[in-house]
Design an enzyme around this catalytic site. Structure first.
Site, PDB file in Angstrom:
ATOM      1  N   ASP A   1       0.830  -1.211   0.000  1.00 50.16           N
ATOM      2  CA  ASP A   1       0.000   0.000   0.000  1.00 50.16           C
ATOM      3  C   ASP A   1       0.867   1.264   0.000  1.00 50.16           C
ATOM      4  O   ASP A   1       0.660   2.174   0.793  1.00 50.16           O
ATOM      5  CB  ASP A   1      -0.940   0.021   1.212  1.00 50.16           C
TER       6      ASP A   1
ATOM      7  N   GLU B   1     -11.148   0.388  -3.816  1.00 52.30           N
ATOM      8  CA  GLU B   1     -10.440   0.864  -2.616  1.00 52.30           C
ATOM      9  C   GLU B   1      -9.204   1.621  -3.065  1.00 52.30           C
ATOM     10  O   GLU B   1      -9.007   1.868  -4.262  1.00 52.30           O
ATOM     11  CB  GLU B   1     -10.045  -0.331  -1.737  1.00 52.30           C
TER      12      GLU B   1
HETATM   13  C1  6LW Z   1      -5.641  -2.055   2.137  1.00 56.80           C
HETATM   14  C2  6LW Z   1      -6.334  -2.227   0.816  1.00 56.80           C
HETATM   15  C3  6LW Z   1      -5.457  -3.307   0.295  1.00 56.80           C
HETATM   16  O1  6LW Z   1      -6.312  -1.268   3.060  1.00 56.80           O
HETATM   17  O2  6LW Z   1      -5.187  -4.171   1.308  1.00 56.80           O
HETATM   18  O3  6LW Z   1      -4.072  -4.151  -1.379  1.00 56.80           O
HETATM   19  C4  6LW Z   1      -5.575  -3.514   2.545  1.00 56.80           C
HETATM   20  N1  6LW Z   1      -4.987  -3.292  -0.893  1.00 56.80           N
HETATM   21  O4  6LW Z   1      -6.309  -1.122  -0.043  1.00 56.80           O
HETATM   22  C5  6LW Z   1      -4.524  -3.811   3.567  1.00 56.80           C
HETATM   23  O5  6LW Z   1      -3.274  -3.715   2.963  1.00 56.80           O
END
Ligand code: 6LW
Length: 499
Positions: free
Chosen positions: A20, A176
């Protein structure tokens, strides 16, 4: 920055559990922050002058008052994705602590190396929060969903009701990791979708204002390694940065699965770098390969700083502990030049064991330490979580190996060792095709004792696939370090060497 001709670099640019990634640039300096989950201190901060060679310069959340990770914090809980930005002469970092009693928080600092402020709570914000300011000075906070509010970043006060901005590509899961950028005439909203496993992808949309409306890029996803045949998988959760020469770059997370199908990754999700070009007002992401060619000067490589002698009062920021590391459980001054650990919980099965470790960053590596366990029990361990770890423990005149694999915990008979400090060693050897076995595991771990003359007495050899994220689940990768399970244990030095 003058271009001095192309040179190659290897991906990942930040190896080991550094997922991230969020990057920003101030002048010729780049800064990057990553997730840290149940580990304290939290949110490692890196510096680079060339996007390739990164050095950890601290952690944004390095005080218990900033980061509360109670024993009830589950593995892979704690601190999820941060966003790091520079605005009005200050660094701003927003992230979400998903542990009980946590939530979204902002910390700020004039100096990237800290000290960072106490947390500014931002109520009602989910994971993966992003910050961006418009020309009128409004601060927009966008988070997984994809939803958005306006906030006062100084107080955390929420100024508008949450608005749904974009659900991502129809049919894709889990929009996300949003990041908003003002680039030219457009505002660009980049997201991750598909979930952080093998379907992970990056998509983007653009619009006239920070709150849209947004039109998706016709070429979405702009990045994905979906499938199983690329050496770098799970690519997603990206951030964009413009270099001083106006070239554009993307940092992103990915994994390097070893072994056979489905491929087991043990180092966690790592930070990779890819070039970006622009066509018709949309970004096009270049190949994300293990070896890349860059057409800008690369600074000096940051050497693998493998030896810790514990001669300094403070620990290097690379050292992390599950959930907490109270001053009462460690010292480098009790016995100058040694790291002294005082046991709290009984073993690595427990959430707040006294454990001080560093992320494994190489598929093959060698770890050694000199342990004085005359006043307790402890040693070396390779940890994924409370239910998946290998321990090499010394004490009571013997050395014993324990393997914890889910509901199975097996401790092998102790091997006698002479009195006095013991050199413990773990060799991690990545399996390679044609390596004499079907290469169904990512690596093999050889645990044992090293004599003064360097002779390595291997006590046992264990299969590495059981310390992989595919087996354990969650979001983290291996952390290798020192622990105390009883009494007081002292460590003279700790060596980490890529093999
Ligand atoms: C993070 C989400 C993700 O909040 O995994 O790979 C979660 N993306 O965006 C935890 O790393």
């Amino acid at each position: 920055m003058t271009v001095v001709g192309s040179h190659s670099f290897t991906n990942p640019v930040i190896a080991g559990m550094h997922p991230d990634p969020s990057v920003c640039r101030v002048g010729d300096d780049y800064y990057l922050a990553c997730s840290s989950f149940e580990y304290f201190p939290g949110v490692p901060i890196f510096h680079s002058r060339d996007l390739v060679n990164w050095e950890q310069i601290g952690n944004a959340l390095d005080r218990p008052g900033q980061l509360a990770l109670p024993p009830s914090t589950r593995s892979s809980g704690g601190v999820y994705a941060p966003t790091l930005r520079h605005h009005d002469g200050r660094f701003w970092l927003i992230t979400t602590n998903v542990a009980p009693g946590g939530g979204a928080m902002i910390v700020t600092s004039v100096d990237i190396a800290g000290p960072w402020s106490d947390p500014i709570r931002v109520p009602g914000v989910g994971i993966d929060p992003d910050l961006v300011w418009d020309d009128q000075g409004n601060c927009w906070c966008t988070y997984a969903g994809i939803s958005q509010i306006r906030i006062d970043p100084v107080t955390g006060r929420v100024l508008t009701r949450p608005r749904k901005l974009w659900s991502g590509t129809p049919g894709a899961q889990a929009p996300e990791a949003p990041h908003l950028y003002r680039i030219g005439e457009y505002w660009y909203l980049m997201i991750a979708e598909g979930g952080t496993e093998r379907a992970h992808a990056v998509s983007i949309a653009r619009g006239p204002a920070p709150d849209g409306p947004f039109e998706p890029c016709p070429a979405n996803p702009i990045l994905s390694h979906r499938g199983r045949d690329h050496p770098i998988q799970n690519t997603g959760h990206a951030d964009l940065v413009r270099a001083p020469d106006d070239s554009w770059w993307m940092v992103l997370l990915g994994v390097r699965p070893g072994g056979g199908t489905p491929g087991w990754h043990v180092l966690g999700r790592e930070t990779f770098l890819a070039p970006v070009t622009w066509h018709d007002g949309w970004p096009v992401v270049g190949a994300v390969e293990p070896v890349m060619t860059a057409s800008w000067p690369s600074g000096p490589p940051v050497p693998v700083d493998g030896r810790d002698d514990f001669d300094e009062p403070a620990l290097h920021p690379r050292w992390v502990s599950p959930r907490s590391r109270p001053d009462s459980c460690w010292s480098t001054t009790d016995r100058p030049g040694w790291l002294t650990l005082h046991a709290r919980d009984r073993s690595l099965d427990d959430p707040s064991v006294t454990f001080v470790g560093r992320r494994q960053q190489h598929p093959s590596c060698r770890v050694r330490t000199l342990v004085d366990s005359s006043s307790g029990r402890g040693g070396l361990a390779v940890r994924l979580d409370e239910s998946h770890h290998y321990e090499l423990q010394t004490g009571d005149g013997g050395v014993r190996v324990t393997a914890r694999l889910g509901s199975v915990r097996h401790t092998m008979p102790a091997w006698p060792v002479p009195d006095g400090p013991v050199r413990l060693r773990i060799d991690v050897r990545a399996a390679a095709p044609g390596d004499g076995h079907p290469c169904q595991e990512p690596d093999v771990l050889r645990l044992g004792v090293e004599a003064e003359d360097g002779h390595f007495e291997v006590l046992t050899e264990l299969d590495g696939r059981y310390l992989s994220t595919e087996v354990a689940g969650g979001f983290t990768g291996r952390v290798i370090g020192m622990f105390a399970s009883e009494g007081t244990v002292r460590f003279d030095w700790f060596d980490y060497e890529p093999a």
